[in-house]
Design an enzyme around this catalytic site. Structure first.
Site, PDB file in Angstrom:
ATOM      1  N   ASP A  81       2.808  85.665  17.946  1.00 57.50           N
ATOM      2  CA  ASP A  81       2.634  86.499  19.133  1.00 57.50           C
ATOM      3  C   ASP A  81       2.998  85.679  20.362  1.00 57.50           C
ATOM      4  O   ASP A  81       2.347  84.670  20.652  1.00 57.50           O
ATOM      5  CB  ASP A  81       1.169  86.969  19.181  1.00 57.50           C
ATOM      6  CG  ASP A  81       0.919  88.018  20.265  1.00 57.50           C
ATOM      7  OD1 ASP A  81       1.757  88.157  21.184  1.00 57.50           O
ATOM      8  OD2 ASP A  81      -0.135  88.675  20.195  1.00 57.50           O
ATOM      9  N   ASP A  92       5.565  90.938  26.041  1.00 66.51           N
ATOM     10  CA  ASP A  92       4.538  90.485  25.089  1.00 66.51           C
ATOM     11  C   ASP A  92       4.906  91.106  23.745  1.00 66.51           C
ATOM     12  O   ASP A  92       4.996  92.329  23.634  1.00 66.51           O
ATOM     13  CB  ASP A  92       3.180  90.992  25.618  1.00 66.51           C
ATOM     14  CG  ASP A  92       2.002  90.648  24.725  1.00 66.51           C
ATOM     15  OD1 ASP A  92       2.203  89.970  23.712  1.00 66.51           O
ATOM     16  OD2 ASP A  92       0.879  91.072  25.067  1.00 66.51           O
ATOM     17  N   HIS A 184      -2.482  97.027  25.855  1.00 63.46           N
ATOM     18  CA  HIS A 184      -2.897  96.921  27.255  1.00 63.46           C
ATOM     19  C   HIS A 184      -1.750  97.252  28.193  1.00 63.46           C
ATOM     20  O   HIS A 184      -0.581  97.110  27.820  1.00 63.46           O
ATOM     21  CB  HIS A 184      -3.400  95.503  27.536  1.00 63.46           C
ATOM     22  CG  HIS A 184      -2.504  94.428  26.966  1.00 63.46           C
ATOM     23  ND1 HIS A 184      -1.563  93.783  27.707  1.00 63.46           N
ATOM     24  CD2 HIS A 184      -2.371  93.946  25.694  1.00 63.46           C
ATOM     25  CE1 HIS A 184      -0.907  92.920  26.936  1.00 63.46           C
ATOM     26  NE2 HIS A 184      -1.370  93.006  25.699  1.00 63.46           N
ATOM     27  N   HIS A 192      -3.217  91.602  31.208  1.00 70.05           N
ATOM     28  CA  HIS A 192      -4.085  92.728  30.839  1.00 70.05           C
ATOM     29  C   HIS A 192      -4.447  93.430  32.142  1.00 70.05           C
ATOM     30  O   HIS A 192      -5.350  93.011  32.851  1.00 70.05           O
ATOM     31  CB  HIS A 192      -5.328  92.253  30.080  1.00 70.05           C
ATOM     32  CG  HIS A 192      -5.003  91.756  28.705  1.00 70.05           C
ATOM     33  ND1 HIS A 192      -5.491  92.332  27.567  1.00 70.05           N
ATOM     34  CD2 HIS A 192      -4.190  90.760  28.288  1.00 70.05           C
ATOM     35  CE1 HIS A 192      -5.005  91.695  26.507  1.00 70.05           C
ATOM     36  NE2 HIS A 192      -4.217  90.731  26.921  1.00 70.05           N
ATOM     37  N   GLU A 217      -0.012  97.249  20.290  1.00 67.44           N
ATOM     38  CA  GLU A 217      -0.172  96.243  19.231  1.00 67.44           C
ATOM     39  C   GLU A 217      -1.177  96.626  18.156  1.00 67.44           C
ATOM     40  O   GLU A 217      -2.301  96.172  18.174  1.00 67.44           O
ATOM     41  CB  GLU A 217      -0.513  94.874  19.830  1.00 67.44           C
ATOM     42  CG  GLU A 217      -1.616  94.850  20.869  1.00 67.44           C
ATOM     43  CD  GLU A 217      -1.809  93.447  21.462  1.00 67.44           C
ATOM     44  OE1 GLU A 217      -1.862  92.488  20.689  1.00 67.44           O
ATOM     45  OE2 GLU A 217      -1.909  93.321  22.682  1.00 67.44           O
ATOM     46  N   GLU A 310       3.752  94.013  17.561  1.00 66.97           N
ATOM     47  CA  GLU A 310       3.612  94.357  18.984  1.00 66.97           C
ATOM     48  C   GLU A 310       4.957  94.433  19.691  1.00 66.97           C
ATOM     49  O   GLU A 310       5.841  93.606  19.457  1.00 66.97           O
ATOM     50  CB  GLU A 310       2.748  93.294  19.686  1.00 66.97           C
ATOM     51  CG  GLU A 310       2.569  93.541  21.186  1.00 66.97           C
ATOM     52  CD  GLU A 310       1.589  92.572  21.839  1.00 66.97           C
ATOM     53  OE1 GLU A 310       1.381  91.470  21.287  1.00 66.97           O
ATOM     54  OE2 GLU A 310       1.047  92.909  22.904  1.00 66.97           O
TER      55      GLU A 310
HETATM   56 MN    MN Z   1       0.728  89.716  22.199  1.00 66.60          MN
HETATM   57 MN    MN Z   2      -0.628  92.005  23.939  1.00 65.14          MN
END
Ligand code: MN
Ligand code: MN
Length: 325
Positions: A81, A92, A184, A192, A217, A310
Site C-alpha cells: 500500500d 493512494d 476515505h 483522510h 479500499e 485500493e
Molecule cells: Mn492505502
Molecule cells: Mn487509503
C-alpha cells in the site's frame, strides 16, 4: 489540480506494479520499502505516507521500524500500500500478492536467523495448497469488491450504497469485508479528509458529487471481519506544537513540524540523525504529550488472513476516473 492528481496516480500505479514484481521470497521487507520510497522521491513527487507492507493477518499501518529484519516468505499474503503526492495532491493505492520463490534461511552478520512471518504464523515451513487457494480467493474478493464500487460510483450515489455493493460482492465470494476499516476522501495535503467510504452495508446517506476525490479500499478475510490494534506503532502524524523539557525531543518535534506537517511519517525516516535507541527515547515524550499521534498496527481480530485492493478515483459527470489504474 487535476493534472497533479493524475501525475501522482501514474507514479503510484507504476511503483505498485514494480513493488509486486520485487516482492519475492527472501526479500528483506525494509529493502523493498527503501527502494520504492526512493523511487517515489526520484520522480520529484513526495511520499504521501510510509510504504505499508502488511503480511498475512496484518491489515494495515505496518511499515518497517528501524532495525526490521523481516523477510518475505513463499506463500505470504502481502498487502503493498503506497502513496505519492504532487503539490499535495495524493494518489493512494494498494494491491495484495502471494509471495513466490524459494525460501532460504538467511542469517545476518552476527549469525542471527532473520524473521520469516509466513513460516512463524503456524510454525509450518511449507505453505499448503489450501492456504494458497484461500489467499488467492481473498485477493479476488477484495479486488472484485473494488471493481464493483468503481462501476457503481457516479454523482448521486451515496456512501452507504458503495459499502453495500462492496459487502455483497465479497460475501458472494464466500468471505467478509473488514467492517472497521474504510476508504476515505482526499484533499490537498490531507490523506483522510473527513468522509469514510464504508466496506459494509451502511446507512451513510452522504451523496457523492462530481469532483469528489476518494480512495476506495475493500479488505476481505475468512475471519470475523474486524481488525484490532496491536501495541506496536510504526507510523505517526504530527498534531501540534507543545512545550517540551528535553532539548533533543524539542529538536525532533521541530523537524517533524517542518518536514511532516500534514502527512504521516515513519520512524525509519530519522535514522540519518539518530540511532534507533536515541530516536525512540526522543520520540516518546512527543507521543505522551500528544504532539504526534501514533497509528497502532492493525491485525485481523481472529488472526485470519486479509487481502486489500485500493484505487484513488475522481468522480466525473457520468462515472469516475481511476487515477491509479
Ligand atoms: Mn492505502
Ligand atoms: Mn487509503
Amino acid at each position: 489540480m487535476f493534472e497533479n492528481y493524475e501525475k501522482a496516480g501514474k507514479i503510484a500505479s507504476r511503483l505498485r506494479k514494480e513493488a509486486s514484481k520485487k516482492a519475492v521470497a527472501g526479500t528483506k521487507v525494509v529493502d523493498l520499502i527503501d527502494y520504492i520510497e526512493g523511487e517515489i522521491l526520484a520522480t520529484g513527487a513526495g511520499i504521501a505516507f510510509p510504504f505499508n507492507v502488511s503480511i498475512n493477518n496484518m491489515a494495515a499501518h505496518y511499515t518497517s521500524a528501524p532495525g526490521d529484519d523481516t523477510l518475505l516468505c513463499n506463500g505470504d499474503l502481502v498487502k503493498l500500500d503506497l502513496g505519492a503526492e504532487v503539490d499535495g495532491y495524493i494518489a493512494d493505492t494498494a494491491v495484495s500478492i502471494i509471495v513466490e520463490g524459494e525460501n532460504k534461511d538467511i542469517v545476518d552478520e552476527n549469525g542471527k536467523k532473520l524473521k520469516q512471518p509466513g513460516r512463524l504464523d503456524d510454525g509450518n515451513p511449507e505453505v499448503t495448497t489450501e492456504e494458497l487457494e484461500l489467499s488467492q480467493d481473498l485477493i479476488e474478493a477484495s479486488s472484485a469488491g473494488l471493481e464493483a464500487a468503481i462501476s457503481l460510483i457516479k454523482p448521486g450515489i451515496t456512501l452507504g450504497e458503495v459499502g453495500t455493493v462492496i459487502e455483497k460482492t465479497i460475501n458472494d465470494k464466500g468471505y467478509k469485508p473488514i467492517a472497521n476499516l474504510t476508504g476515505h476522501s482526499l484533499e490537498q495535503w490531507e490523506l483522510h479528509a473527513g468522509l469514510s467510504v464504508p466496506n459494509i452495508a451502511d446507512k451513510n446517506d452522504h451523496v457523492l458529487k462530481e469532483g469528489d476525490h476518494l480512495a476506495i479500499e475493500p479488505f476481505a478475510t475468512n475471519g470475523v471481519g474486524l481488525v484490532k490494534d496491536v501495541p506496536q506503532h510504526y507510523i505517526y502524524k504530527y498534531l501540534r506544537n507543545v512545550p517540551l523539557r528535553q532539548p533533543q525531543s524539542k529538536k525532533l518535534l521541530k523537524r517533524i513540524a517542518t518536514k511532516h506537517t500534514y502527512l504521516p511519517f515513519a520512524r525509519r525516516w530519522f535514522l540519518d540523525q539518530y540511532n534507533e535507541h536515541e530516536l525512540n527515547r526522543n520520540l516518546r515524550p512527543l507521543i505522551t504529550s500528544r504532539a504526534i499521534y501514533p497509528y497502532n498496527a492493525l491485525q485481523e481480530k481472529s488472526g485470519c488472513r486479509i487481502a486489500q485492493t485500493e484505487h484513488t478515483i475522481i468522480i466525473e459527470s457520468d462515472g469516475c476516473f481511476v487515477t491509479t489504474r
